[in-house]
Design an enzyme around this catalytic site. Sequence first.
Site, PDB file in Angstrom:
ATOM      1  N   SER A  99       0.831  -1.203   0.000  1.00 55.59           N
ATOM      2  CA  SER A  99       0.000   0.000   0.000  1.00 55.59           C
ATOM      3  C   SER A  99       0.865   1.253   0.000  1.00 55.59           C
ATOM      4  O   SER A  99       1.978   1.256   0.563  1.00 55.59           O
ATOM      5  CB  SER A  99      -0.905   0.001   1.241  1.00 55.59           C
TER       6      SER A  99
ATOM      7  N   TYR B 286      -2.398   0.277  10.150  1.00 50.45           N
ATOM      8  CA  TYR B 286      -2.543  -0.399   8.854  1.00 50.45           C
ATOM      9  C   TYR B 286      -1.222  -0.349   8.093  1.00 50.45           C
ATOM     10  O   TYR B 286      -0.759  -1.358   7.549  1.00 50.45           O
ATOM     11  CB  TYR B 286      -3.651   0.276   8.047  1.00 50.45           C
TER      12      TYR B 286
END
Length: 324
Positions: A129, A154
């Site tokens: 990501s 995250y």
Amino acid sequence: MTLLVTGAAGFVGFHVTQALLARGEQVIGVDNLNGYYNPQLKQARLALLEAHPQFSFYYCDLDQPENLQELQKKAPNIEGIFHFAAQAGVRYSLKDPYIFADSNVRGHVAMLEFARELPVLKHFVYASSSSVYGRNRKLPFSETDPVDHPGSFYAVTKRAAELASSAYSHLYNIPQTGLRFFTVYGPWGRPDMAYYSFARAITEGRDVTLYEGASLARDFTYIDDVVAAVLAVYEQAPPAAEPRVLNIGNHHPEPVKYLVELLEQTLERKAAIRYLPRPESDVEKTWADITAIQQLTGWTPQTTLEEGIPEFTRWFQDCGRNFS
């Protein structure tokens, strides 16, 4: 050739699986169909995949490694893995960090353990990501930038997965590529993403919440471009002990306010905008340097935001609003 796609009922996994099936591949899809967002959307994606004779589905929670043992016995001839299964949601990781540790770290290690036992595996491609760039201020974000200051848990889990992959490549000679996706959008997308939730709010006459700051921008990347990049990267496996990470983005950050304007135009309704302070977990701007993937594969994104948003809203008005 048999290929494995984890998160096959998810947004990116679904589209990549469709593309693989369209070119004649035999695909095993893995998913746990969790309830982070409306499971009916995942079921609808899965139903489209299961209509294809070359697709088979295996229900599995990857954070329970023993669940993979049966699959390993049934399909030892897997040549390629596309690992997209993960718990998503930057802000959600502040509410329940444990599920992110289980899904994104333990689940990733389980797939690495699975991969190292496959005798004919050619390439392990996995989703990372743009969040790993965290609090970096240098723009555009480049794969050579340090990623030591994550802005959310995250991001921590995604960076941990990259490090785990690097170690497994060194220890077990697994050819691996991590893909740092930048704000993927398009039909069949995730309802928790801003563009989807904005469309829902505009349609229902509710406030659209934007964070304060004229510089708030994202490198929006259309799903068809992402699929083309994933397939191009898969064909260029690195040497076994030389893992890599690559940015996949549009290389063109757009103001989030402009995204709302495009949604207003295509939905033919005005948005009622409410401004709030930007939370610490959200960065002000994302911008992908895509030099590395262009040099490796020749891939270049083809879809502007002005072209991609109408494609999304057509799908949203046709059936997407039913999955909100």
